[in-house]
Design an enzyme around this catalytic site. Structure first.
Site, PDB file in Angstrom:
ATOM      1  N   ARG A   9      37.168  27.328  39.796  1.00 39.21           N
ATOM      2  CA  ARG A   9      37.507  26.036  40.391  1.00 39.21           C
ATOM      3  C   ARG A   9      38.215  26.228  41.728  1.00 39.21           C
ATOM      4  NH1 ARG A   9      41.992  23.014  40.644  1.00 39.21           N
ATOM      5  NH2 ARG A   9      43.199  23.968  38.950  1.00 39.21           N
TER       6      ARG A   9
ATOM      7  N   ARG B 214      40.373  31.311  44.491  1.00 40.55           N
ATOM      8  CA  ARG B 214      41.440  31.824  43.623  1.00 40.55           C
ATOM      9  C   ARG B 214      41.058  33.096  42.870  1.00 40.55           C
ATOM     10  NH1 ARG B 214      43.807  26.055  41.373  1.00 40.55           N
ATOM     11  NH2 ARG B 214      44.903  25.546  43.311  1.00 40.55           N
TER      12      ARG B 214
ATOM     13  N   HIS C 148      45.811  29.520  34.350  1.00 47.54           N
ATOM     14  CA  HIS C 148      46.085  28.219  34.960  1.00 47.54           C
ATOM     15  C   HIS C 148      45.142  27.110  34.513  1.00 47.54           C
ATOM     16  CE1 HIS C 148      47.497  25.454  37.984  1.00 47.54           C
ATOM     17  NE2 HIS C 148      46.357  25.422  38.624  1.00 47.54           N
TER      18      HIS C 148
ATOM     19  N   PHE D  36      43.299  24.274  52.006  1.00 46.74           N
ATOM     20  CA  PHE D  36      43.328  24.858  50.670  1.00 46.74           C
ATOM     21  C   PHE D  36      42.248  25.924  50.583  1.00 46.74           C
ATOM     22  CE2 PHE D  36      45.158  23.366  46.472  1.00 46.74           C
ATOM     23  CZ  PHE D  36      46.375  23.005  46.998  1.00 46.74           C
TER      24      PHE D  36
ATOM     25  N   GLN E 145      40.682  30.294  34.818  1.00 47.19           N
ATOM     26  CA  GLN E 145      41.231  30.589  36.142  1.00 47.19           C
ATOM     27  C   GLN E 145      42.646  31.157  36.041  1.00 47.19           C
ATOM     28  OE1 GLN E 145      42.183  27.345  39.314  1.00 47.19           O
ATOM     29  NE2 GLN E 145      40.511  28.613  40.072  1.00 47.19           N
TER      30      GLN E 145
ATOM     31  N   GLU F 125      48.991  26.540  45.825  1.00 46.95           N
ATOM     32  CA  GLU F 125      48.175  27.158  46.871  1.00 46.95           C
ATOM     33  C   GLU F 125      48.470  26.510  48.220  1.00 46.95           C
ATOM     34  OE1 GLU F 125      44.117  28.080  45.614  1.00 46.95           O
ATOM     35  OE2 GLU F 125      43.439  26.815  47.255  1.00 46.95           O
TER      36      GLU F 125
ATOM     37  N   HIS G 243      45.676  31.623  38.296  1.00 48.42           N
ATOM     38  CA  HIS G 243      46.183  31.171  39.597  1.00 48.42           C
ATOM     39  C   HIS G 243      46.934  32.326  40.239  1.00 48.42           C
ATOM     40  CE1 HIS G 243      48.196  28.923  42.717  1.00 48.42           C
ATOM     41  NE2 HIS G 243      47.488  27.855  42.406  1.00 48.42           N
TER      42      HIS G 243
ATOM     43  N   LEU H 285      54.070  27.358  38.193  1.00 45.27           N
ATOM     44  CA  LEU H 285      53.121  27.349  39.308  1.00 45.27           C
ATOM     45  C   LEU H 285      53.802  27.234  40.666  1.00 45.27           C
ATOM     46  CD1 LEU H 285      50.114  26.963  40.313  1.00 45.27           C
ATOM     47  CD2 LEU H 285      50.505  24.517  40.023  1.00 45.27           C
TER      48      LEU H 285
END
Lengths: 600, 245
Positions: free
Chosen positions: A411, A299, A366, A131, A253, A268, A255, A265
């Site tokens: 995050r 991100r 997000h 990730f 955030q 990731e 995304h 969504l």
């Protein structure tokens, strides 16, 4: 007391239900706290405006990041901590991040023992995938595979497992109950909430010695968001109206991969499994922006790179307004095995099969890094006039509603699920302990209760004015235009002006439907008031933070300013002013990580 | 949905089941014309939101709007499905869209049904892992092959589309567990980590819990997640029969 017609609710005849502890919100953190308290034998209730498995945790896809050392036997929670601190752009609190990363493995194994159907490795261990922003050996050992996954349905698997564990533990649910406002006594202790059962329209004072706000995010302040329609920042709105502080609200955030047009969504984990982003020329552009981590940079970095590609005319599609996420080279087998949910979503919302075609994606709102400030025990903090912290007695917060702060300015993927379970649990543990020692919360007066009824009485008694849906749309439009990936003083000031006008319009908010039973128009009107509080806090904090850090990127202040802004921002509704709060650099076990230039 | 310029729209005749418990009068179908985009497919839920903008009293559940939370199960032109992932191009016939609550459960209001019976049946199957493992701070190992057995079972979103499409469930909603609960029962029976298979089968061993399933297969044809509760039920039946002989 049923809400019907234009009648006022009043403390003198409002029925009371009394509990040891109540948890507002039935997502991951609420269910974790609920489980802890149910197992302790306390008289608790989980109050949720939707049936618990409808909560937004269900939409989490890629996984829960945690150094369980399954993919790499040498993995170390300290490396995870380093990555999280760096990812936060150094305004994550290091005591909290240390606690989360160290406590994480035991909690993940416990979830597995509860039944969470994690994907598996050849050795029969929990499967972990790569990730963004995850490294080995403090950034020196290359990409880490640390995100524990149940295919690409980890949130669903986690939420259902927790719901099931709560059934086993006999947790008491007030399902489809809407919490309106906190009830504070004369000593400013929280004594519970005003709430109503949506089905009957009966309002109550839910009295409790401990109240946990686990109400999740508020992504619906933006027009385009990955968030569920229910993510309206209800707990954050309640805290602000109660005169409490919120923290780092400018940190939203975006995304990198929301499906263009639909906003849904795309995990990731797609890039973790080897997918990558391309522009209209088919160029893998992240190589230019983040030569080492490429598509697995954090991100904020990837989202900005995508927006720059689009702004500079290299976007895809007829309007050059998105990028492509390429997965077809991974093969249908891998997509079927590891990313079945993404395949489904792409077919439904983009009309393409990712085994054949790239997915059109665009950075999409997000996650709220900011929220209600708490310590590691979930106790809500507010700021006193001398700038010092003060625990708000009787009140806890956990999960996305809270700002503990493990995410700081940005995050890392997979850290939200870890945050949920670790801090949902720690709030539960602290309540249990406090309860054993005896909690001294004094009763509220009728006047206190009536204060908490003001908001709903105003909505219920509205005579004419504007419907919530038009105001909401305008609010979302302003936020999208003025407080997106790139921000500037000019845009933000104009945005704040517009929000002022929207606030005036909400003074005339009109609830035409005054019926009592399952009145969703009433719920939506109250949700709008919460969205407005969150949006305004976001706007004012964003304009006030005069630097670029994490997800907050300004073209008039393009650099990070550690001298002035290595700080949390603190905001109160009453004054609409922003003050600063120190970031914690005092972890208990490791040495603090000091700020350095953040590259990937 | 944003407001749309007039030249880009077409009209859809949407017909919605209305029942207001406050009034208590008979339920009726409310029909209205709404403007929908001409060249873009939208979902049934989007159309329903447009209808609610015109008449805010229309009530329905919704949350994730992407087919994973299970809130907006409803009967769409005669077939159960999720409003949020059913495109109009699939659902609309003759420019008409008729939306009714999931059949067979008590209606609370408009498209909202009382799910209590559905959830009670779910709870009856002990929908949680039962192990005899000590808490040793480690995972219970599971092979990839054993984990694969849970695919097609754990993904259930509890929307209720299957059980409320099942005539056996309509007939005996208190005694026949219904496809959703039975899928869940089989999910735990199939889990290599679970040690309570015999206990679980004991609880299912009567004339109604499982055996009221007559293989009508409505559950399979309506499941928005493409799951196959009928197959799970057949597996349970086979296990029960094998045990009995």
């Amino acid at each position: 007391m049923a809400m019907n017609g234009k009648g006022y609710l009043d403390a003198s005849n409002l029925p009371v239900k009394e509990f040891d502890g109540i948890i507002v919100g039935g997502g991951g953190s609420g269910l974790m706290a609920g489980l802890q308290l149910a197992q302790s034998g306390m008289n608790t209730a989980v109050v949720s405006k939707v049936f618990p498995t409808r909560s937004h945790t269900v939409s989490a896809q890629g996984g829960i990041t945690c150094a369980i050392a399954s993919a790499d036997p040498n993995d170390d929670w300290r490396w995870h901590m380093y990555d999280t601190v760096k990812g936060s752009d150094f305004i994550g609190d290091q005591d909290s991040i240390e606690y989360m990363c160290q406590e994480g493995p035991a909690t993940v194994f416990e979830l597995e023992n509860m039944g969470l159907p994690f994907s598996r490795t050849e050795e029969g261990k929990i499967y972990q995938r790569a990730f963004g922003g995850q490294s080995k050996d403090y950034g020196k050992g290359g990409q880490a595979e640390r995100t524990c996954a149940a295919a690409d349905r980890t949130g669903h698997a986690l939420l259902h497992t927790l719901y099931q564990a709560n059934i086993k533990a006999g947790t008491n649910f007030l399902s489809e109950w809407f919490a309106v406002d906190l009830v504070l006594n004369d000593s400013n202790q929280v004594t519970g909430v005003i709430a109503f059962e949506i089905e009957s329209g009966e309002a109550y004072f839910l009295k409790a010695k401990a109240t946990v706000l686990a109400t999740g995010g508020a992504g619906r302040i933006y027009k385009s968001t990955t968030n569920a329609l229910i993510n309206t920042g209800d707990g954050t709105g309640m805290a602000l109206r109660a005169g409490l502080a919120v923290q780092d609200m400018e940190m939203w955030q975006f995304h990198p991969t929301g499906i263009h047009g639909a906003g849904t969504l795309v995990t990731e984990g797609c890039r973790g499994e080897g997918g990558y982003l391309i522009n209209k020329d088919g160029e893998r552009f992240m190589e230019r922006y983040a030569p080492n981590a490429k598509d697995l940079a954090s991100r904020d970095v990837v989202a900005r790179a995508m927006m720059l590609e689009i702004i500079e005319g290299r976007g895809c599609g007829p309007d050059k307004d998105h990028c492509f996420l390429k997965l077809d080279h991974l093969g249908a087998d891998l997509l079927h095995k590891r990313l079945p949910g993404i395949t489904e979503l792409s077919k439904t919302f983009a009309g393409i099969d990712p085994a054949d075609h790239p997915i059109p994606v665009v950075p999409t709102c997000h996650y709220a890094m900011g929220g209600i400030p708490t310590n590691v025990h979930g106790q809500v903090l507010t700021q006193q006039t001398d700038g010092s912290d003060k625990v708000v007695e009787g009140l806890y917060a956990a999960g996305e509603a809270a700002c503990v702060s493990v995410h700081g300015g940005n995050r890392l993927g997979g850290n939200s699920l870890l945050d949920l379970v670790v801090f949902g649990r720690s709030a539960g543990l602290h309540i249990e302990d406090s309860f054993k020692q005896g909690i001294g919360i004094s009763d509220p007066t009728n006047e206190n209760i009536n204060d908490a009824l003001k908001n709903i009485n105003r909505v219920n008694s509205s005579q004419d004015g504007e419907n919530s849906s038009t105001i909401k749309k305008d609010l979302q439009e302003v936020m999208q235009l003025s407080f997106g990936v790139f921000r500037s003083a000019k845009n933000m000031e104009a945005g704040i002006e517009e929000i002022n006008m929207i606030r005036e319009r909400t003074e005339n908010l009109y609830l035409a439907d005054k019926s009592s039973k399952f009145n969703t128009a009433r719920v939506e009107a109250l949700e709008l008031l919460n969205l407005l509080e969150v949006a305004e806090a976001t706007a004012i904090c964003a304009n006030e933070r005069k630097e670029s850090r994490g997800a907050h990127s300004r073209d008039d202040y393009p650099e990070r300013d550690d001298e002035n802004w290595l700080k949390h921002s603190i905001y109160f509704k009453e004054t609409k002013e922003v003050s600063k709060r120190d970031v914690n650099f005092r972890p208990k076990i490791v040495q603090a990580f000091q700020p350095f230039a953040r590259t990937y | 949905m944003n407001s749309i310029a007039a030249e880009q729209v077409k009209t859809l005749k949407i017909s919605i089941y209305r029942y207001d418990p406050d009034v208590g009068a008979k339920p009726y179908m409310q029909t209205m014309d709404i403007d929908i985009p001409k060249d873009k497919d939208i979902m049934v839920l989007d159309a329903l939101q447009l209808a609610k903008e015109a008449d805010p009293t229309i009530s329905f559940r919704r949350s994730c709007r992407e087919g994973v939370c299970g809130s907006d199960g409803m009967n769409i032109n005669g077939k159960n499905g999720l409003g949020c992932i059913t495109p109009l191009s699939e659902a609309v016939r003759g420019n008409k869209l008729e939306l009714r609550p999931l059949p067979g459960l008590p209606v609370v209001k408009d498209l909202i049904v009382d799910m209590t019976q559905f959830v009670d049946q779910y709870k009856k199957v002990q929908p949680y892992l039962i192990t005899d493992k000590e808490n040793d701070g480690k995972e219970i190992p599971q092979t990839i092959e054993d984990r694969d057995k849970l695919d097609g079972l754990y993904e259930c979103i509890m929307c209720g589309c299957c059980s409320t499409a099942c005539p056996s469930f309509w007939w005996n909603p208190d005694k026949f567990l219904g496809p959703a609960a039975l899928l869940q029962a089989y999910r735990f029976i199939s889990d290599s980590r679970d040690v309570a298979t015999e206990e679980r089968l004991d609880q299912l061993e009567d004339a109604f819990s499982v055996f009221r399933c007559h293989g009508i297969m409505n559950c399979v044809s309506v499941c928005p997640k493409g799951l196959n509760p009928n197959k799970a039920i057949n597996e349970i039946k086979k296990m029960l029969i094998k045990r009995a002989v």
